[in-house]
Design an enzyme around this catalytic site. Structure first.
Site, PDB file in Angstrom:
ATOM      1  N   HIS A  87       0.916  -1.391  -0.084  1.00 17.85           N
ATOM      2  CA  HIS A  87      -0.045   0.030  -0.028  1.00 17.85           C
ATOM      3  C   HIS A  87       0.988   1.349   0.089  1.00 17.85           C
ATOM      4  O   HIS A  87       1.909   1.343   0.678  1.00 17.85           O
ATOM      5  CB  HIS A  87      -1.078   0.000   1.202  1.00 17.85           C
ATOM      6  CG  HIS A  87      -0.566   0.478   2.599  1.00 17.85           C
ATOM      7  ND1 HIS A  87      -0.438   1.583   3.087  1.00 17.85           N
ATOM      8  CD2 HIS A  87      -0.174  -0.636   3.852  1.00 17.85           C
ATOM      9  CE1 HIS A  87       0.103   1.791   4.161  1.00 17.85           C
ATOM     10  NE2 HIS A  87       0.216   0.577   4.783  1.00 17.85           N
ATOM     11  N   ASP A 100       6.014   2.316   6.736  1.00 19.00           N
ATOM     12  CA  ASP A 100       4.569   2.008   6.576  1.00 19.00           C
ATOM     13  C   ASP A 100       4.172   2.869   5.479  1.00 19.00           C
ATOM     14  O   ASP A 100       3.528   3.871   5.837  1.00 19.00           O
ATOM     15  CB  ASP A 100       4.013   2.075   7.941  1.00 19.00           C
ATOM     16  CG  ASP A 100       2.423   1.642   8.112  1.00 19.00           C
ATOM     17  OD1 ASP A 100       2.076   0.984   6.807  1.00 19.00           O
ATOM     18  OD2 ASP A 100       1.811   1.832   8.911  1.00 19.00           O
ATOM     19  N   GLU A 118      -5.153   2.198   2.404  1.00 18.55           N
ATOM     20  CA  GLU A 118      -5.368   1.057   3.225  1.00 18.55           C
ATOM     21  C   GLU A 118      -5.482   1.573   4.763  1.00 18.55           C
ATOM     22  O   GLU A 118      -6.016   1.068   5.425  1.00 18.55           O
ATOM     23  CB  GLU A 118      -3.813   0.418   3.118  1.00 18.55           C
ATOM     24  CG  GLU A 118      -3.541  -0.867   4.203  1.00 18.55           C
ATOM     25  CD  GLU A 118      -3.120  -0.454   5.555  1.00 18.55           C
ATOM     26  OE1 GLU A 118      -3.137  -1.348   6.227  1.00 18.55           O
ATOM     27  OE2 GLU A 118      -2.792   0.747   5.884  1.00 18.55           O
ATOM     28  N   GLU A 119      -4.761   2.899   4.982  1.00 18.63           N
ATOM     29  CA  GLU A 119      -5.010   3.649   6.385  1.00 18.63           C
ATOM     30  C   GLU A 119      -6.395   3.993   6.840  1.00 18.63           C
ATOM     31  O   GLU A 119      -6.696   4.046   8.134  1.00 18.63           O
ATOM     32  CB  GLU A 119      -3.896   4.551   6.481  1.00 18.63           C
ATOM     33  CG  GLU A 119      -2.499   4.256   6.222  1.00 18.63           C
ATOM     34  CD  GLU A 119      -1.609   3.428   7.378  1.00 18.63           C
ATOM     35  OE1 GLU A 119      -2.535   2.909   8.322  1.00 18.63           O
ATOM     36  OE2 GLU A 119      -0.689   3.077   7.463  1.00 18.63           O
ATOM     37  N   ASP A 153       3.314  -5.439   3.631  1.00 23.92           N
ATOM     38  CA  ASP A 153       3.161  -4.266   4.244  1.00 23.92           C
ATOM     39  C   ASP A 153       4.138  -4.083   5.455  1.00 23.92           C
ATOM     40  O   ASP A 153       4.137  -4.936   6.746  1.00 23.92           O
ATOM     41  CB  ASP A 153       1.726  -4.367   4.900  1.00 23.92           C
ATOM     42  CG  ASP A 153       1.449  -3.040   5.529  1.00 23.92           C
ATOM     43  OD1 ASP A 153       2.426  -1.975   5.733  1.00 23.92           O
ATOM     44  OD2 ASP A 153       0.258  -2.668   6.058  1.00 23.92           O
ATOM     45  N   HIS A 195       3.335   5.899  11.638  1.00 24.18           N
ATOM     46  CA  HIS A 195       2.223   6.832  11.907  1.00 24.18           C
ATOM     47  C   HIS A 195       2.539   8.178  12.619  1.00 24.18           C
ATOM     48  O   HIS A 195       1.802   8.839  12.965  1.00 24.18           O
ATOM     49  CB  HIS A 195       0.970   6.238  12.597  1.00 24.18           C
ATOM     50  CG  HIS A 195       0.427   5.150  11.755  1.00 24.18           C
ATOM     51  ND1 HIS A 195      -0.231   4.129  12.548  1.00 24.18           N
ATOM     52  CD2 HIS A 195       0.708   4.833  10.503  1.00 24.18           C
ATOM     53  CE1 HIS A 195      -0.709   3.329  11.394  1.00 24.18           C
ATOM     54  NE2 HIS A 195      -0.026   3.573  10.458  1.00 24.18           N
TER      55      HIS A 195
END
Length: 389
Positions: free
Chosen positions: A197, A216, A250-251, A278, A356
């Site tokens: 992603h 990520d 995706e998030e 991922d 994140h």
């Protein structure tokens, strides 16, 4: 609170633009330009109303506001946004969309090993530095759209130099960021899907907080991009079509991959298996270096094959672990009734505490570790893509 958040956003520095050429040869320069505008202060039109959110297999979906969804994200609760894909999660969806046969033994060793001679980490940095220069890659923003367009350009550069039949396209969604698909044509009506992603979010300020997203999932993005590069360099012409997918959203609850898996199921596409990557770049040095293999919302046959591929074509063994509901895009293919597996950087889901946040930087990644995942993707493409079973 809104005034405070806007003030914080105004203080955030714009990401600098970078230029690069791929290691495979002198190609046209492209810039990853930050696209931050006043629209970044809003979560996007996707959240004009409530969304239908599911947090577990046996938990009823609930309509939620963006504030409630943010609370889930901040609490580390995995979820799927099923607003536009509700029939994927109906009881009848537990039935296989297509019961594919995977290879019972590995037969492509000579071709795989020859291709692995070309695998290099050079592309990782060349792509990740400008890719992570976007302030974030939030899926319902101009940055999300422009970062995807920039990524598509990099994929297209590889396709332009290819001697085999490969096409690159966008898949549009109800939000701004498109998914990117590269398809190497095959000779049958079956398709192999290798995926990652492309989006990134800040846990606390999703639509305008800094989220470089190196691990990520910038790491997965370049892991499979390098696999595509070396396959094309070896004029890979599989028996079954092999597609590389870079999913949007995706998030946001596996938005892009659910859309695509639903499209394939509705069109009765014959997908042999999905292999998803991922996060492939971080592992704790006081732990064994392994390939984490997600045990839930995957199927045993594909996991078994991945374990064989890792033993044959990488220096790492696999170790299974539980990833949880809505963990990543492999779950979309599983919900649609297709075979799927997911490779992860370790068997410790929460080892990388930088994700994140603004600290998810390229400097935290181990490119040598990532090479083993590219090798795994190459092996999967050859063995499943050329299977006669």
């Amino acid at each position: 609170m809104r005034v405070v958040l806007v003030a914080l956003a105004a203080l955030a520095a714009s990401a600098s633009a970078h230029q690069h050429v791929f290691a495979s040869g002198p190609l046209a320069h492209h810039q990853a330009a930050d696209a931050r505008t006043s629209s970044e202060f809003q979560p996007g039109s996707l959240y004009a109303g409530q969304r239908l959110i599911k947090v577990g297999e046996h938990v009823s979906a609930r309509w939620m506001s963006i504030d409630a969804i943010m609370t889930l994200r901040q609490a580390g609760v995995g979820f799927m946004d099923i607003t536009d894909t509700q029939d994927l999660h109906a009881p009848s969806s537990s039935l296989a969309a297509y019961e594919s046969r995977l290879p019972s033994q590995l037969t492509q060793g000579a071709a795989v090993n020859k291709t692995l001679e070309l695998v290099s980490s050079d592309l990782y940095g060349l792509v990740l530095e400008p890719f992570t220069a976007f302030h974030n890659r939030y899926y319902d923003s101009d940055n999300g759209r422009k970062s995807s367009e920039w990524l598509q350009q990099q994929v297209q550069l590889l396709a332009d130099d290819a001697a085999v039949n490969v096409t690159v396209s966008q898949v549009q969604h109800r939000f701004k960021q498109p998914s990117v698909v590269a398809r190497i044509e095959g000779q049958t009506d079956e398709t192999v899907v290798i995926s990652a992603h492309q989006d990134s979010v800040n846990m606390w300020l999703p639509w305008f907080g800094r989220a470089s997203g190196a691990d990520d999932d910038g790491s997965g993005t370049v892991t499979i991009l390098e696999a595509l590069r070396v396959l094309l360099a070896r004029d890979f012409a599989p028996r079954h079509a092999v597609e590389f997918h870079w999913y949007a959203g995706e998030e946001g609850g596996l938005l892009g991959s659910q859309d695509i898996a639903k499209q394939y199921r509705d069109a009765q596409r014959k997908v042999k298996a999905n292999m998803h990557f991922d996060m492939t770049g971080f592992w704790l040095r006081d732990s064994p270096e392994v390939i984490g293999l997600v045990a839930d919302r995957t199927d045993a046959a594909t996991r078994s094959l991945v374990t064989q591929l890792a033993a044959a074509y990488t220096r790492l063994e696999t170790r299974e672990f539980q990833c949880g509901y809505g963990c990543s895009d492999h779950a979309s293919w599983n919900a649609a009734g297709y075979r799927s597996a997911m490779a992860f950087e370790s068997d410790k889901l929460e080892a990388n505490t930088h994700i994140h946040t603004p600290e998810d930087k390229v400097a935290t990644l181990d490119f040598n570790h990532m090479l083993e995942f590219t090798k795994l993707a190459v092996g999967f493409a050859y063995e499943v893509g050329n299977s006669k079973e």
